[in-house]
Enzyme design. Structure first.
Site, PDB file in Angstrom:
ATOM      1  N   SER A 116     -43.332 -22.867  43.438  1.00 37.26           N
ATOM      2  CA  SER A 116     -44.705 -23.088  43.928  1.00 37.26           C
ATOM      3  C   SER A 116     -44.657 -23.197  45.442  1.00 37.26           C
ATOM      4  O   SER A 116     -43.646 -23.651  46.008  1.00 37.26           O
ATOM      5  CB  SER A 116     -45.257 -24.399  43.359  1.00 37.26           C
ATOM      6  OG  SER A 116     -46.441 -24.779  44.035  1.00 37.26           O
TER       7      SER A 116
ATOM      8  N   TYR B 168     -43.749 -33.129  42.008  1.00 35.13           N
ATOM      9  CA  TYR B 168     -43.932 -31.703  41.713  1.00 35.13           C
ATOM     10  C   TYR B 168     -43.324 -30.869  42.841  1.00 35.13           C
ATOM     11  O   TYR B 168     -42.556 -29.931  42.616  1.00 35.13           O
ATOM     12  CB  TYR B 168     -45.428 -31.415  41.566  1.00 35.13           C
ATOM     13  CG  TYR B 168     -45.778 -29.976  41.250  1.00 35.13           C
ATOM     14  CD1 TYR B 168     -45.618 -29.470  39.963  1.00 35.13           C
ATOM     15  CD2 TYR B 168     -46.277 -29.117  42.239  1.00 35.13           C
ATOM     16  CE1 TYR B 168     -45.944 -28.149  39.660  1.00 35.13           C
ATOM     17  CE2 TYR B 168     -46.605 -27.800  41.956  1.00 35.13           C
ATOM     18  CZ  TYR B 168     -46.441 -27.322  40.662  1.00 35.13           C
ATOM     19  OH  TYR B 168     -46.758 -26.017  40.374  1.00 35.13           O
TER      20      TYR B 168
ATOM     21  N   ALA C 264     -39.511 -31.115  42.862  1.00 38.85           N
ATOM     22  CA  ALA C 264     -38.934 -30.324  41.762  1.00 38.85           C
ATOM     23  C   ALA C 264     -38.986 -28.834  42.090  1.00 38.85           C
ATOM     24  O   ALA C 264     -38.017 -28.096  41.886  1.00 38.85           O
ATOM     25  CB  ALA C 264     -39.676 -30.610  40.462  1.00 38.85           C
TER      26      ALA C 264
HETATM   27  N1  LIG Z   1     -51.691 -22.486  38.481  1.00 39.39           N
HETATM   28  C1  LIG Z   1     -51.256 -22.780  39.706  1.00 39.39           C
HETATM   29  O1  LIG Z   1     -52.028 -23.011  40.630  1.00 39.39           O
HETATM   30  C2  LIG Z   1     -49.763 -22.783  39.980  1.00 39.39           C
HETATM   31  C3  LIG Z   1     -49.348 -22.808  41.313  1.00 39.39           C
HETATM   32  C4  LIG Z   1     -47.996 -22.810  41.604  1.00 39.39           C
HETATM   33  C5  LIG Z   1     -47.071 -22.795  40.584  1.00 39.39           C
HETATM   34  N2  LIG Z   1     -47.492 -22.785  39.293  1.00 39.39           N
HETATM   35  C6  LIG Z   1     -46.452 -22.791  38.254  1.00 39.39           C
HETATM   36  O2  LIG Z   1     -46.678 -21.744  37.339  1.00 39.39           O
HETATM   37  C7  LIG Z   1     -46.094 -22.089  36.081  1.00 39.39           C
HETATM   38  C8  LIG Z   1     -47.095 -21.805  34.971  1.00 39.39           C
HETATM   39  O3  LIG Z   1     -48.215 -22.646  35.162  1.00 39.39           O
HETATM   40  P1  LIG Z   1     -49.705 -22.229  34.764  1.00 39.39           P
HETATM   41  O4  LIG Z   1     -50.527 -22.407  35.962  1.00 39.39           O
HETATM   42  O5  LIG Z   1     -49.727 -20.938  34.043  1.00 39.39           O
HETATM   43  O6  LIG Z   1     -50.037 -23.451  33.795  1.00 39.39           O
HETATM   44  P2  LIG Z   1     -50.626 -23.528  32.319  1.00 39.39           P
HETATM   45  O7  LIG Z   1     -50.794 -24.983  32.092  1.00 39.39           O
HETATM   46  O8  LIG Z   1     -51.785 -22.613  32.150  1.00 39.39           O
HETATM   47  O9  LIG Z   1     -49.445 -22.960  31.414  1.00 39.39           O
HETATM   48  C9  LIG Z   1     -48.244 -23.660  31.260  1.00 39.39           C
HETATM   49  C10 LIG Z   1     -47.635 -23.284  29.914  1.00 39.39           C
HETATM   50  O10 LIG Z   1     -46.400 -23.994  29.816  1.00 39.39           O
HETATM   51  C11 LIG Z   1     -46.340 -24.638  28.546  1.00 39.39           C
HETATM   52  N3  LIG Z   1     -45.525 -25.839  28.618  1.00 39.39           N
HETATM   53  C12 LIG Z   1     -45.833 -27.038  29.191  1.00 39.39           C
HETATM   54  N4  LIG Z   1     -44.842 -27.913  28.997  1.00 39.39           N
HETATM   55  C13 LIG Z   1     -43.885 -27.255  28.299  1.00 39.39           C
HETATM   56  C14 LIG Z   1     -42.617 -27.642  27.786  1.00 39.39           C
HETATM   57  N5  LIG Z   1     -42.154 -28.897  27.931  1.00 39.39           N
HETATM   58  N6  LIG Z   1     -41.899 -26.726  27.119  1.00 39.39           N
HETATM   59  C15 LIG Z   1     -42.358 -25.457  26.948  1.00 39.39           C
HETATM   60  N7  LIG Z   1     -43.566 -25.051  27.381  1.00 39.39           N
HETATM   61  C16 LIG Z   1     -44.306 -25.949  28.051  1.00 39.39           C
HETATM   62  C17 LIG Z   1     -47.791 -24.962  28.206  1.00 39.39           C
HETATM   63  O11 LIG Z   1     -47.957 -25.166  26.794  1.00 39.39           O
HETATM   64  C18 LIG Z   1     -48.506 -23.728  28.724  1.00 39.39           C
HETATM   65  O12 LIG Z   1     -48.560 -22.705  27.763  1.00 39.39           O
HETATM   66  C19 LIG Z   1     -45.675 -23.558  36.193  1.00 39.39           C
HETATM   67  O13 LIG Z   1     -44.289 -23.636  36.438  1.00 39.39           O
HETATM   68  C20 LIG Z   1     -46.453 -24.042  37.395  1.00 39.39           C
HETATM   69  O14 LIG Z   1     -45.850 -25.139  38.042  1.00 39.39           O
HETATM   70  C21 LIG Z   1     -48.812 -22.770  38.968  1.00 39.39           C
END
Ligand SMILES: NC(=O)c1ccc[n+]([C@@H]2O[C@H](COP(=O)([O-])OP(=O)(O)OC[C@H]3O[C@@H](n4cnc5c(N)ncnc54)[C@H](O)[C@@H]3O)[C@@H](O)[C@H]2O)c1
Length: 250
Positions: free
Chosen positions: A145, A158, A161
């Site tokens: 991120s 966050y 990590a």
């Molecule tokens: N959306 C944002 O703005 C953003 C920005 C930077 C980074 N990210 C990163 O992108 C990645 C995906 O996030 P997203 O935005 O699609 O979120 P999201 O919440 O839409 O999807 C996350 C998915 O991970 C699954 N998950 C959560 N905990 C889990 C576990 N313990 N074991 C297995 N699966 C698990 C959830 O069930 C979900 O399907 C993450 O690593 C997040 O930190 C997101």
């Protein structure tokens, strides 16, 4: 890039929703046979079913990335489909409620480290023995991120990590450079998924104003970058960290 992952076995953690689901769909369109993994059985099954409606192969394998045993079993099961793993996307992660570092409990800190950093270490540890063999190039893409690239007040654990994921990626890439496995990281800015639900509509409006492009990213815009890094199109790229952030620079 369509067809560039023909017959590859690709694993995506957190493939049940958001960026993970779009990544599963993207890798499938590129020709990969996708192992969709998630802690959420219904959503994970749904992603795999969506792929299968296109006539492509996809399987759901439930795994909690916070469990070492689950991650180990996921890697072993994925490798059994075609004698190895070609692409692994460590995408699963959690956000959390904003809190200043000194207000955090040790349990809150440890929980975030487990799910957003140790989980990526376990993915690497258990995927790598199945990758880069028999002339098949392996590609690992870790989802970090932009929060991990600078100070992120209120998002301390966050950000720490995700900074760890960036560092793990850089070290892992050097360790695997001669083993036919590339390792790269993507750093999304704000993307419209349920992870940003912690911010209500008025806060989200403020967040949008800080993004030069004027809107949140979409999960498919992040999946495009992941697809590029997963494929042989990026064969000279390893240990690199890519932002996809709509122009915001933290
Ligand atoms: N959306 C944002 O703005 C953003 C920005 C930077 C980074 N990210 C990163 O992108 C990645 C995906 O996030 P997203 O935005 O699609 O979120 P999201 O919440 O839409 O999807 C996350 C998915 O991970 C699954 N998950 C959560 N905990 C889990 C576990 N313990 N074991 C297995 N699966 C698990 C959830 O069930 C979900 O399907 C993450 O690593 C997040 O930190 C997101």
């Amino acid at each position: 890039m369509n067809g560039s992952l023909k017959e590859a076995i690709a694993v995506v953690t957190g493939g049940g929703a958001g960026i993970g689901r779009e990544t599963c769909l993207k890798l499938s369109r590129m020709g990969a046979r996708v192992v969709v993994s998630d802690i959420d059985k219904n959503n994970g099954e749904e992603t795999a079913a969506l792929i299968r409606t296109t006539g492509a192969d996809a399987w759901f394998f439930p795994a909690d990335v916070g469990s070492e045993d689950d991650v180990k079993k996921l890697a072993k099961a994925a490798a059994e489909h075609n004698g190895g793993i070609d692409v692994w996307v460590s995408n699963a992660g959690i956000g959390g409620t904003p809190k200043k570092l000194h207000k955090l409990t040790t349990e809150e800190w440890n929980h975030m480290m487990l799910l957003d950093l140790t989980s990526v270490f376990w993915s690497h540890k258990y995927a790598v023995p199945h990758m880069g063999k028999k002339g098949r190039e392996g590609s690992i893409v870790n989802v970090a991120s932009i929060a991990g690239l600078g100070g992120s007040p209120g998002l301390g654990p966050y950000a720490v990590a995700k900074a760890g994921v960036v560092s793990l990626t850089q070290t892992a890439a050097l360790e695997m450079a001669k083993k036919n496995v590339r390792v790269n990281a993507v750093c999304p800015g704000w993307v419209q998924t349920k992870i940003i639900d912690f911010a209500g509509e008025s806060v989200q409006a403020e967040m949008r104003k800080q993004i030069p492009i004027g809107r949140f990213g979409t999960p498919s815009e992040i999946a495009s970058l992941i697809g590029f890094l997963a494929s042989p199109e990026s064969s000279f790229i390893t240990g690199s960290v890519y932002r996809a952030d709509g122009g915001i620079k933290t």
